[in-house]
Design an enzyme around this catalytic site. Sequence first.
Site, short mmCIF file in Angstrom:
data_model
loop_
_atom_site.label_atom_id
_atom_site.label_comp_id
_atom_site.label_asym_id
_atom_site.label_seq_id
_atom_site.Cartn_x
_atom_site.Cartn_y
_atom_site.Cartn_z
N PHE A 279 0.86 -1.18 0.00
CA PHE A 279 0.00 0.00 0.00
C PHE A 279 0.90 1.23 0.00
O PHE A 279 1.56 1.52 1.01
CB PHE A 279 -0.89 -0.03 1.24
N LEU B 10 1.29 4.98 -0.07
CA LEU B 10 0.70 6.31 0.07
C LEU B 10 1.76 7.33 0.49
O LEU B 10 1.92 8.38 -0.14
CB LEU B 10 -0.42 6.24 1.11
N ILE C 120 7.18 2.28 2.82
CA ILE C 120 6.13 1.37 2.35
C ILE C 120 6.44 -0.06 2.79
O ILE C 120 7.47 -0.62 2.42
CB ILE C 120 6.00 1.46 0.80
N SER C 121 5.53 -0.64 3.57
CA SER C 121 5.78 -1.96 4.15
C SER C 121 5.71 -3.04 3.09
O SER C 121 4.73 -3.13 2.34
CB SER C 121 4.73 -2.28 5.22
N ARG D 167 -8.52 1.11 11.16
CA ARG D 167 -8.09 1.62 12.46
C ARG D 167 -8.68 0.85 13.64
O ARG D 167 -8.04 0.72 14.67
CB ARG D 167 -8.51 3.09 12.59
N GLN E 276 2.26 -2.39 47.47
CA GLN E 276 1.30 -1.44 46.90
C GLN E 276 1.84 -0.80 45.61
O GLN E 276 1.06 -0.54 44.68
CB GLN E 276 0.99 -0.35 47.92
N HIS F 89 8.58 -7.37 35.61
CA HIS F 89 9.40 -8.56 35.34
C HIS F 89 10.90 -8.31 35.58
O HIS F 89 11.70 -9.24 35.42
CB HIS F 89 9.21 -9.02 33.89
N GLY F 90 11.29 -7.10 35.91
CA GLY F 90 12.71 -6.83 36.14
C GLY F 90 13.54 -7.14 34.90
O GLY F 90 13.10 -6.89 33.77
N GLU G 86 -0.27 4.16 10.57
CA GLU G 86 -1.72 4.33 10.37
C GLU G 86 -2.20 5.67 10.93
O GLU G 86 -3.32 5.78 11.41
CB GLU G 86 -2.52 3.18 11.02
C1 LIG Z 1 7.37 0.83 10.11
C2 LIG Z 1 6.51 1.73 9.26
C3 LIG Z 1 5.71 1.15 8.26
C4 LIG Z 1 4.94 1.97 7.44
N1 LIG Z 1 4.20 1.39 6.42
C5 LIG Z 1 3.57 2.19 5.51
C6 LIG Z 1 2.91 1.64 4.35
O1 LIG Z 1 2.88 0.41 4.16
N2 LIG Z 1 2.33 2.47 3.47
C7 LIG Z 1 2.33 3.83 3.64
O2 LIG Z 1 1.79 4.52 2.78
N3 LIG Z 1 2.93 4.41 4.73
C8 LIG Z 1 3.55 3.61 5.67
N4 LIG Z 1 4.18 4.16 6.76
C9 LIG Z 1 4.22 5.63 6.89
C10 LIG Z 1 3.37 6.16 8.02
O3 LIG Z 1 2.01 6.09 7.67
C11 LIG Z 1 3.88 7.59 8.24
O4 LIG Z 1 5.16 7.51 8.86
C12 LIG Z 1 2.95 8.39 9.11
O5 LIG Z 1 1.71 8.60 8.46
C13 LIG Z 1 3.58 9.75 9.47
O6 LIG Z 1 4.08 10.39 8.34
P1 LIG Z 1 5.58 10.99 8.37
O7 LIG Z 1 6.49 9.92 8.86
O8 LIG Z 1 5.88 11.55 7.04
O9 LIG Z 1 5.54 12.12 9.45
P2 LIG Z 1 5.04 13.66 9.22
O10 LIG Z 1 3.80 13.68 8.39
O11 LIG Z 1 6.18 14.45 8.77
O12 LIG Z 1 4.72 14.04 10.72
C14 LIG Z 1 5.74 14.08 11.72
C15 LIG Z 1 5.11 14.19 13.08
O13 LIG Z 1 4.44 15.44 13.17
C16 LIG Z 1 3.34 15.33 14.04
N5 LIG Z 1 2.15 15.89 13.38
C17 LIG Z 1 1.74 15.66 12.13
N6 LIG Z 1 0.60 16.33 11.85
C18 LIG Z 1 0.28 17.01 12.98
C19 LIG Z 1 -0.78 17.88 13.37
N7 LIG Z 1 -1.78 18.21 12.52
N8 LIG Z 1 -0.77 18.41 14.62
C20 LIG Z 1 0.22 18.09 15.50
N9 LIG Z 1 1.25 17.27 15.20
C21 LIG Z 1 1.28 16.74 13.96
C22 LIG Z 1 3.20 13.86 14.44
O14 LIG Z 1 3.76 13.65 15.72
C23 LIG Z 1 4.03 13.16 13.38
O15 LIG Z 1 4.57 11.93 13.89
C24 LIG Z 1 4.92 3.38 7.64
C25 LIG Z 1 5.69 3.92 8.67
C26 LIG Z 1 6.47 3.12 9.48
C27 LIG Z 1 7.31 3.76 10.56
#
Ligand SMILES: Cc1cc2nc3c(=O)[nH]c(=O)nc-3n(C[C@H](O)[C@H](O)[C@H](O)COP(=O)(O)OP(=O)(O)OC[C@H]3O[C@@H](n4cnc5c(N)ncnc54)[C@H](O)[C@@H]3O)c2cc1C
Length: 387
Positions: free
Chosen positions: A128, A130, A163-164, A247, A283, A342-343, A367
Amino acid sequence: MDLALTDEQRMIVDIVRRFVREEIVPLEDDLDPDADELPPEQLAKLVDKVKEMGLYGLDTPPEYGGPDINLVTRCLIAIECSQHRAGLYAPCYYAFGGARQAQLFEATDDQKNKYLYPMLEGKKRVFFGLSEPSGGSDPGRAIQTRAVRDGDDWVLNGTKLWISGADRADYGLLFARTGGPGRTGVTAFIVETQWPGFNVRRIVHTLRSAKYATEIQLEDLRVPHENILGEEGGGFAIANDRLSRQRVPYAAECLGVAIRAHEMAIEYSKIRETFGAPLSSRQGIQWMLVENEIDIRQARWLVMDGAAKADRGEPFRTESAIAKLVASEAAGRVVDRSMQIHGGLGVAKDLPLERWYRELRIRRVGEGPSEVQKHVIARDILGASLR
Ligand SMILES: Cc1cc2nc3c(=O)[nH]c(=O)nc-3n(C[C@H](O)[C@H](O)[C@H](O)COP(=O)(O)OP(=O)(O)OC[C@H]3O[C@@H](n4cnc5c(N)ncnc54)[C@H](O)[C@@H]3O)c2cc1C
């Protein structure tokens, strides 16, 4: 809201729980702690068992051969399937059919024959695509990959990031700009990974064990016009639809891991003694367990609320964002506390806790990051005009 399970749901939960505990957990004794796949013949045996249970193809609509279950039941299954070491990103090693690209059910008949059915039969893998280097939180605006019409083809140029599994996929859904700026300028294409101009490289492993995240470089990739999925300019609606639907079970998977980590912490606190008494009598430990319990109950309520609203046909975008936000963050806290109880054993690879701890951190970014879920919720409660 009545959270009690129906007799059928209780039966399904029992069957899946037994399957996970008897078939999946024991085989992890012989696997690498970071394994995310099984040898094909071992997986095939598990798939046969899941098919006998009538639960194969969890995300496949019944008309395509999937089980006739609603989203609440789907979430109950997700909660069970994630309760093993690889369970967060490779639930039951995909013996239940794995996650499907829901948009492909909207494909044309030709596209279904070529792409959807082989995927459902497990013969083709899909990615996927995006996110881009320009940002994944707001892809409608950030997408810079360009598609230009040339006769019966489109020519794509650009870069996709994070992209995964694109390195192991046969084809994927890839979103590119065919029009002006903003969401309505984005179109979804089905692209094959063997086509000239499709270049993929693995990014060094992330905290996550399962699947490499990849970077895709598109250099004059020619895609036939008939490989557009849906309408030209309708790509963002397709992407968004997928993300909202996914989600809720995604949140349920986080919850499953939290439940198992909490159970482990309870059991361990009763048998481990320090200063002449079991940990459970302290506690300081009891309060950690109480906080775990509250985190889990809150998250469970919100996940089920989102699923139940979807099943009733009511809007559930806000609920799915709340479920994802709360469950991913709560599960991180629960696993963290459970490790602490679990230490040293908590951080050892003998137990699944350290893998869950690492992988749950990604759940707050993947996501849609937590802040983006809050952005979605704020937009819904304040009105759609918020940017
Ligand atoms: C292991 C992994 C697998 C993934 N797999 C896929 C995949 O298969 N396909 C795919 O399309 N994408 C994939 N992604 C991408 C993932 O969806 C994006 O990393 C994610 O949507 C964030 O986009 P970005 O990394 O560009 O961060 P940015 O869009 O640059 O955002 C950076 C940070 O800014 C903050 N932020 C963003 N918007 C706002 C806001 N409006 N207000 C306040 N704070 C905000 C958040 O803390 C965010 O983490 C994957 C990511 C990882 C790490």
